[in-house]
Write a protein that holds these residues in place. Sequence first.
Motif, mmCIF file in Angstrom:
data_model
loop_
_atom_site.group_PDB
_atom_site.id
_atom_site.type_symbol
_atom_site.label_atom_id
_atom_site.label_comp_id
_atom_site.label_asym_id
_atom_site.label_seq_id
_atom_site.Cartn_x
_atom_site.Cartn_y
_atom_site.Cartn_z
ATOM 1 N N LEU A 74 -8.033 5.010 10.587
ATOM 2 C CA LEU A 74 -7.830 4.364 9.287
ATOM 3 C C LEU A 74 -7.986 5.352 8.138
ATOM 4 C CD1 LEU A 74 -9.548 0.880 9.741
ATOM 5 C CD2 LEU A 74 -7.108 1.421 9.767
ATOM 6 N N ASP A 75 -8.961 6.237 8.233
ATOM 7 C CA ASP A 75 -9.123 7.246 7.185
ATOM 8 C C ASP A 75 -7.931 8.204 7.171
ATOM 9 O OD1 ASP A 75 -11.515 6.217 6.241
ATOM 10 O OD2 ASP A 75 -12.758 7.591 7.412
ATOM 11 N N MET A 76 -7.417 8.550 8.345
ATOM 12 C CA MET A 76 -6.261 9.446 8.388
ATOM 13 C C MET A 76 -5.032 8.780 7.773
ATOM 14 S SD MET A 76 -5.547 12.469 9.124
ATOM 15 C CE MET A 76 -4.154 13.530 9.383
ATOM 16 N N ILE A 77 -4.841 7.518 8.061
ATOM 17 C CA ILE A 77 -3.709 6.788 7.466
ATOM 18 C C ILE A 77 -3.877 6.714 5.953
ATOM 19 C CG2 ILE A 77 -2.647 4.486 7.304
ATOM 20 C CD1 ILE A 77 -1.731 6.112 9.717
ATOM 21 N N ARG A 78 -5.088 6.507 5.485
ATOM 22 C CA ARG A 78 -5.330 6.473 4.034
ATOM 23 C C ARG A 78 -5.049 7.832 3.413
ATOM 24 N NH1 ARG A 78 -8.803 4.041 0.003
ATOM 25 N NH2 ARG A 78 -7.680 4.576 -1.890
ATOM 26 N N LEU A 79 -5.504 8.903 4.066
ATOM 27 C CA LEU A 79 -5.201 10.252 3.572
ATOM 28 C C LEU A 79 -3.699 10.484 3.523
ATOM 29 C CD1 LEU A 79 -7.900 12.368 5.452
ATOM 30 C CD2 LEU A 79 -7.742 12.045 2.969
ATOM 31 N N THR A 94 2.219 20.068 8.697
ATOM 32 C CA THR A 94 1.607 19.779 9.986
ATOM 33 C C THR A 94 2.345 20.413 11.149
ATOM 34 O OG1 THR A 94 0.739 17.976 11.352
ATOM 35 C CG2 THR A 94 2.901 17.624 10.339
ATOM 36 N N ASP A 95 1.611 20.562 12.255
ATOM 37 C CA ASP A 95 2.244 20.906 13.520
ATOM 38 C C ASP A 95 2.180 19.716 14.475
ATOM 39 O OD1 ASP A 95 -0.415 20.932 14.420
ATOM 40 O OD2 ASP A 95 -0.425 23.064 14.920
ATOM 41 N N SER A 96 1.725 18.576 13.989
ATOM 42 C CA SER A 96 1.601 17.364 14.790
ATOM 43 C C SER A 96 2.916 16.605 14.845
ATOM 44 C CB SER A 96 0.523 16.457 14.179
ATOM 45 O OG SER A 96 0.583 15.168 14.740
ATOM 46 N N GLY A 97 3.338 16.254 16.029
ATOM 47 C CA GLY A 97 4.547 15.450 16.170
ATOM 48 C C GLY A 97 4.341 14.030 15.667
ATOM 49 N N GLY A 98 3.213 13.417 16.023
ATOM 50 C CA GLY A 98 2.957 12.047 15.602
ATOM 51 C C GLY A 98 2.823 11.903 14.105
ATOM 52 N N LEU A 99 2.151 12.842 13.457
ATOM 53 C CA LEU A 99 1.959 12.759 12.014
ATOM 54 C C LEU A 99 3.293 12.915 11.270
ATOM 55 C CD1 LEU A 99 -0.096 12.308 9.778
ATOM 56 C CD2 LEU A 99 -0.475 14.783 9.740
ATOM 57 N N GLN A 100 4.206 13.693 11.829
ATOM 58 C CA GLN A 100 5.525 13.823 11.197
ATOM 59 C C GLN A 100 6.189 12.448 11.081
ATOM 60 O OE1 GLN A 100 8.118 16.671 13.195
ATOM 61 N NE2 GLN A 100 6.299 17.776 13.870
ATOM 62 N N LYS A 101 6.163 11.701 12.160
ATOM 63 C CA LYS A 101 6.825 10.397 12.160
ATOM 64 C C LYS A 101 6.074 9.397 11.283
ATOM 65 C CE LYS A 101 9.162 7.195 15.207
ATOM 66 N NZ LYS A 101 9.383 6.799 16.599
ATOM 67 N N GLU A 102 4.750 9.410 11.341
ATOM 68 C CA GLU A 102 3.988 8.510 10.478
ATOM 69 C C GLU A 102 4.234 8.842 9.006
ATOM 70 O OE1 GLU A 102 0.237 7.229 13.254
ATOM 71 O OE2 GLU A 102 0.153 9.162 12.236
#
Length: 177
Positions: A92-97, A106-114
């Motif tokens: 939840l904190d990451m989504i708020r950020l 980012t190098d995160s695949g999931g964060l790119q899509k989110e």
Amino acid sequence: ALFYGERAQRTSRVLEMQGLTSKAYILATIHRAENTGSEPRLRRVFDGLVAAAQHAEVVLPLHPRTRDALAEFGLLEHYRAQLKFIEPVGYLDMIRLLDSARLVMTDSGGLQKEAYYFRKPVIILRPETEWVEIVESGSAKICDADEQKIMEAYRYYKTNPPVSFPSLYGDGRAAWF
């Protein structure tokens, strides 16, 4: 992500706890072995983040692998002085950020899509992405570990933020009823 985004807005206090102002910072995450396993590559990625930090605060929830690599290479304190490292955060904190960020690096695949769902431009710190459609739509740029490309993408998104995020993945309501 969209479902929990509403809850995160109501319940997360991460912005207040970290002294962050909405839309005034860049959210960054680095954790992939390809970026953390090589000192020269890790330096290039972090030098790109530092270059962007000259224009907007870069907030980095520091993954344990990344922290360990920075410490192993003697770089942790050098970059800590120039970037805002925070402890890893829950979902939840990451989504708020994410929802409150100006843009994402980012190098995160999931964060790119989110990030796409939250209408945030993304600077991809890898040589490729699983989500080629976000690059084709103009909402993301692949910059790898290249400080010059990272800054070119940052300047581009600063002056030309995407105004359209076409419905590539639906509206996020498929499971809602």
